[in-house]
Design a protein around this motif. Sequence first.
Motif, short mmCIF file in Angstrom:
data_model
loop_
_atom_site.label_atom_id
_atom_site.label_comp_id
_atom_site.label_asym_id
_atom_site.label_seq_id
_atom_site.Cartn_x
_atom_site.Cartn_y
_atom_site.Cartn_z
N UNK A 4 0.87 -1.19 0.00
CA UNK A 4 0.00 0.00 0.00
C UNK A 4 0.90 1.23 0.00
N UNK A 5 0.82 1.97 -1.08
CA UNK A 5 1.82 3.00 -1.30
C UNK A 5 1.28 4.41 -1.42
N UNK A 6 2.23 5.33 -1.37
CA UNK A 6 1.95 6.75 -1.57
C UNK A 6 2.79 7.24 -2.76
N UNK A 7 2.13 7.99 -3.61
CA UNK A 7 2.75 8.54 -4.81
C UNK A 7 2.29 10.00 -4.89
N UNK A 8 3.15 10.87 -5.36
CA UNK A 8 2.76 12.26 -5.50
C UNK A 8 3.10 12.81 -6.87
N UNK A 9 2.42 13.89 -7.24
CA UNK A 9 2.67 14.54 -8.51
C UNK A 9 2.65 16.05 -8.32
N UNK A 10 3.82 16.67 -8.28
CA UNK A 10 3.86 18.14 -8.20
C UNK A 10 3.28 18.77 -9.45
N UNK B 236 6.74 7.53 -3.33
CA UNK B 236 7.29 7.99 -2.06
C UNK B 236 7.65 6.85 -1.12
N UNK B 237 6.81 5.83 -1.09
CA UNK B 237 7.05 4.72 -0.20
C UNK B 237 5.83 3.83 -0.10
N UNK B 238 5.98 2.75 0.65
CA UNK B 238 4.88 1.80 0.78
C UNK B 238 5.00 1.03 2.08
N UNK B 239 3.86 0.48 2.49
CA UNK B 239 3.83 -0.42 3.63
C UNK B 239 3.25 -1.74 3.14
N UNK C 139 5.87 -4.12 7.01
CA UNK C 139 7.19 -3.58 6.67
C UNK C 139 7.04 -2.34 5.80
N UNK C 140 8.04 -1.46 5.88
CA UNK C 140 7.96 -0.22 5.11
C UNK C 140 9.17 -0.07 4.19
N UNK C 141 8.93 0.61 3.06
CA UNK C 141 9.96 0.91 2.08
C UNK C 141 9.78 2.35 1.66
N UNK C 142 10.88 3.06 1.50
CA UNK C 142 10.81 4.48 1.17
C UNK C 142 11.73 4.81 0.00
N UNK C 143 11.33 5.87 -0.71
CA UNK C 143 12.20 6.42 -1.73
C UNK C 143 13.46 6.95 -1.05
N UNK C 144 14.64 6.63 -1.58
CA UNK C 144 15.86 7.15 -0.97
C UNK C 144 15.88 8.68 -0.90
N UNK D 199 5.54 5.97 6.99
CA UNK D 199 4.25 5.37 6.64
C UNK D 199 3.89 4.37 7.73
N UNK D 200 2.68 4.48 8.22
CA UNK D 200 2.20 3.58 9.27
C UNK D 200 0.80 3.09 8.91
N UNK D 201 0.26 2.21 9.72
CA UNK D 201 -1.07 1.68 9.42
C UNK D 201 -1.87 1.44 10.69
N UNK D 202 -3.18 1.42 10.51
CA UNK D 202 -4.11 1.04 11.57
C UNK D 202 -4.98 -0.07 10.99
N UNK D 203 -4.64 -1.29 11.32
CA UNK D 203 -5.35 -2.42 10.72
C UNK D 203 -6.80 -2.50 11.20
N UNK D 204 -7.09 -1.98 12.39
CA UNK D 204 -8.46 -2.02 12.90
C UNK D 204 -9.39 -1.11 12.08
N UNK D 205 -8.80 -0.08 11.47
CA UNK D 205 -9.58 0.84 10.65
C UNK D 205 -9.34 0.62 9.15
#
Length: 119
Positions: free
Chosen positions: A36-42, A50-53, A58-63, A71-77
């Motif tokens: 589950x990732x985040x991407x942006x467009x200026x 940008x990164x993903x969980x 586990x998390x991975x980020x753009x260097x 990036x974090x998560x709330x599995x209950x929600x």
Amino acid sequence: QVQLQESGPGMVKPSQTLSLTCTVSGGSITTDMYYWGWIRQPPGKGLEWMGAITYSGSTYYSPALKSRTSISRDTSKNQFTLQLSSVTPEDTAVYYCAREVVARGMDYWGRGALVTVSS
């Protein structure tokens, strides 16, 4: 049908922390093989990953953004959250959340949320 929806403030002041939440419906963020990732467009520029969980948390980020991104998560929600610290006007962009299939790319996207960094 998987749906993703970004939410958060549309404006952030320089030096503050940008925070966006992605709410997922129609599928669980803990389902195996999905990231589950985040991407942006200026404005006027291309997409920037940008990164993903992962399904296991586990998390991975753009260097290029790793030092400022969390990036974090709330599995209950069934939500995952992006935090980008020490923002500048160059961080003004449409921010998207998306589901990524391992080794296959993004298959579901949110509509995007414009965040403007301005004093």
